[in-house]
Design a protein around this motif. Structure first.
Motif, PDB file in Angstrom:
ATOM      1  N   LYS A   1       0.833  -1.203   0.000  1.00 46.82           N
ATOM      2  CA  LYS A   1       0.000   0.000   0.000  1.00 46.82           C
ATOM      3  C   LYS A   1       0.864   1.248   0.000  1.00 46.82           C
ATOM      4  N   ALA A   2       1.946   1.213   0.767  1.00 49.85           N
ATOM      5  CA  ALA A   2       2.825   2.385   0.868  1.00 49.85           C
ATOM      6  C   ALA A   2       3.537   2.668  -0.447  1.00 49.85           C
ATOM      7  N   ILE A   3       4.138   1.635  -1.050  1.00 39.67           N
ATOM      8  CA  ILE A   3       4.924   1.877  -2.258  1.00 39.67           C
ATOM      9  C   ILE A   3       4.042   2.125  -3.472  1.00 39.67           C
ATOM     10  N   ALA A   4       2.727   1.886  -3.343  1.00 40.14           N
ATOM     11  CA  ALA A   4       1.807   2.183  -4.441  1.00 40.14           C
ATOM     12  C   ALA A   4       1.441   3.664  -4.491  1.00 40.14           C
ATOM     13  N   LEU A   5       1.735   4.408  -3.407  1.00 39.35           N
ATOM     14  CA  LEU A   5       1.435   5.834  -3.392  1.00 39.35           C
ATOM     15  C   LEU A   5       2.311   6.557  -4.406  1.00 39.35           C
ATOM     16  N   SER A   6       1.721   7.454  -5.153  1.00 36.02           N
ATOM     17  CA  SER A   6       2.466   8.123  -6.234  1.00 36.02           C
ATOM     18  C   SER A   6       3.368   9.230  -5.720  1.00 36.02           C
ATOM     19  N   ASP A   7       3.018   9.842  -4.588  1.00 34.42           N
ATOM     20  CA  ASP A   7       3.789  10.955  -4.049  1.00 34.42           C
ATOM     21  C   ASP A   7       4.912  10.430  -3.159  1.00 34.42           C
ATOM     22  N   ALA A   8       6.142  10.873  -3.395  1.00 31.39           N
ATOM     23  CA  ALA A   8       7.305  10.357  -2.666  1.00 31.39           C
ATOM     24  C   ALA A   8       7.216  10.663  -1.177  1.00 31.39           C
ATOM     25  N   GLU A   9       6.744  11.864  -0.814  1.00 33.42           N
ATOM     26  CA  GLU A   9       6.643  12.198   0.610  1.00 33.42           C
ATOM     27  C   GLU A   9       5.618  11.327   1.309  1.00 33.42           C
TER      28      GLU A   9
ATOM     29  N   ARG B   1      20.074   5.210   2.504  1.00 37.46           N
ATOM     30  CA  ARG B   1      19.992   4.240   1.404  1.00 37.46           C
ATOM     31  C   ARG B   1      19.010   3.119   1.738  1.00 37.46           C
ATOM     32  N   GLU B   2      19.041   2.653   2.990  1.00 37.93           N
ATOM     33  CA  GLU B   2      18.142   1.582   3.392  1.00 37.93           C
ATOM     34  C   GLU B   2      16.692   2.064   3.438  1.00 37.93           C
ATOM     35  N   LEU B   3      16.483   3.288   3.907  1.00 40.45           N
ATOM     36  CA  LEU B   3      15.141   3.853   3.878  1.00 40.45           C
ATOM     37  C   LEU B   3      14.642   4.005   2.447  1.00 40.45           C
ATOM     38  N   ALA B   4      15.544   4.394   1.563  1.00 45.56           N
ATOM     39  CA  ALA B   4      15.176   4.521   0.153  1.00 45.56           C
ATOM     40  C   ALA B   4      14.752   3.173  -0.415  1.00 45.56           C
ATOM     41  N   GLY B   5      15.452   2.103   0.008  1.00 39.15           N
ATOM     42  CA  GLY B   5      15.094   0.769  -0.442  1.00 39.15           C
ATOM     43  C   GLY B   5      13.731   0.337   0.070  1.00 39.15           C
ATOM     44  N   TYR B   6      13.380   0.784   1.254  1.00 39.56           N
ATOM     45  CA  TYR B   6      12.063   0.484   1.813  1.00 39.56           C
ATOM     46  C   TYR B   6      10.964   1.217   1.037  1.00 39.56           C
ATOM     47  N   ALA B   7      11.200   2.496   0.765  1.00 39.02           N
ATOM     48  CA  ALA B   7      10.161   3.343   0.175  1.00 39.02           C
ATOM     49  C   ALA B   7      10.177   3.360  -1.346  1.00 39.02           C
ATOM     50  N   SER B   8      11.132   2.668  -1.956  1.00 37.49           N
ATOM     51  CA  SER B   8      11.265   2.636  -3.421  1.00 37.49           C
ATOM     52  C   SER B   8      11.399   4.043  -4.003  1.00 37.49           C
ATOM     53  N   VAL B   9      12.277   4.835  -3.394  1.00 39.12           N
ATOM     54  CA  VAL B   9      12.643   6.151  -3.920  1.00 39.12           C
ATOM     55  C   VAL B   9      14.160   6.240  -3.891  1.00 39.12           C
ATOM     56  N   SER B  10      14.708   7.307  -4.419  1.00 38.12           N
ATOM     57  CA  SER B  10      16.160   7.456  -4.440  1.00 38.12           C
ATOM     58  C   SER B  10      16.676   7.898  -3.075  1.00 38.12           C
ATOM     59  N   ARG B  11      17.955   7.607  -2.827  1.00 36.53           N
ATOM     60  CA  ARG B  11      18.566   8.036  -1.559  1.00 36.53           C
ATOM     61  C   ARG B  11      18.532   9.557  -1.435  1.00 36.53           C
TER      62      ARG B  11
END
Length: 238
Positions: free
Chosen positions: A152-160, A191-201
């Motif tokens: 559900k989280a990574i399906a959100l279109s807005d990075a924030e 970097r690890e948070l970016a991997g969780y959220a599927s966004v760039s570091r």
């Protein structure tokens, strides 16, 4: 770096960790003693691979000390974090139940002592025990809920919004509440948070800085993150 092939003896503190895990605490004394004799313990160092995807159907794993991350590795070498397991967590049980490998590689986030229980021993000790089977069902249900929250989280279109949702998810799993708010005591890198959220570091760094300036969170020592009350109020609006 490759995993060490030398096991280390199971010490008293680690047997106490097992006793606090509901799956193992439901065993009778004789069965628990058998479990202790069947678990092999290994030490893994930071960024060392604990298991590869093709190995996931061979063992159940117990985290005695440290933390590990389960990741999906992209063809370009990028990591998408699926879960973080800390002291007292178990993983790998699903592959032992259905015989299929899991699409995840597990990597130590810091020096970690891990207990390994083979598929044969898992089946002998657990599958004939109705109480333990109920605990396994509870674990699988929790895994399903966690997976649904991540998807559900990574399906959100807005990075924030995506990062806020992931931080809220981590606070529910790993947060410690105090009078300041909720502390996520995982020591995750950007970097690890970016991997969780599927966004760039870079996006994570920019957003954390902005959320900190807005008073929604605070970066503490050792990369712990404090989510302040204002953060929780905004998450409820997602």
């Amino acid at each position: 770096m490759t995993r060490s092939d030398r096991g280390v003896p199971l010490d008293h503190d680690h047997s106490k960790v097992l006793k606090r895990i509901p799956l193992f605490a439901s065993l009778e004394d004789r069965e628990f003693e058998k479990l202790l004799s069947r678990i092999t313990e290994r030490r893994f160092y930071k960024n060392q691979v604990v298991l590869l995807e093709e190995e996931t159907a061979n063992f159940m794993y117990v985290v005695f000390t440290g933390k590990v991350r389960a990741v999906h590795l992209g063809g370009d070498g990028t990591e998408r974090i699926l879960a973080v397991h800390k002291r007292g967590d178990v993983f790998g049980e699903m592959a032992l139940l259905d015989g299929e490998t899991s699409p995840a590689t597990v990597i130590a986030m810091e020096e970690s002592d891990i207990g390994l229980l083979s598929k044969d021993n898992f089946q002998e000790l657990f599958l004939a025990n109705e109480t333990v089977l109920h605990q396994l069902i509870a674990i699988l249900c929790r895994r399903l809920r966690e997976t649904r929250l991540i998807l559900k989280a990574i399906a959100l279109s807005d990075a924030e919004l995506r990062l806020r949702s992931i931080l809220n998810h981590l606070s529910l799993l790993h947060g410690v509440r105090d009078d300041r708010g909720v502390v996520i005591a995982l020591r995750l890198t950007h970097r690890e948070l970016a991997g969780y959220a599927s966004v760039s570091r870079e996006t994570v760094t920019r957003l954390l800085h902005r959320l900190s300036e807005e008073g929604d969170l605070e970066m503490l020592e050792n990369r712990n993150i404090l989510l302040k009350p204002g953060f929780s109020e905004k998450v409820e609006l997602l």
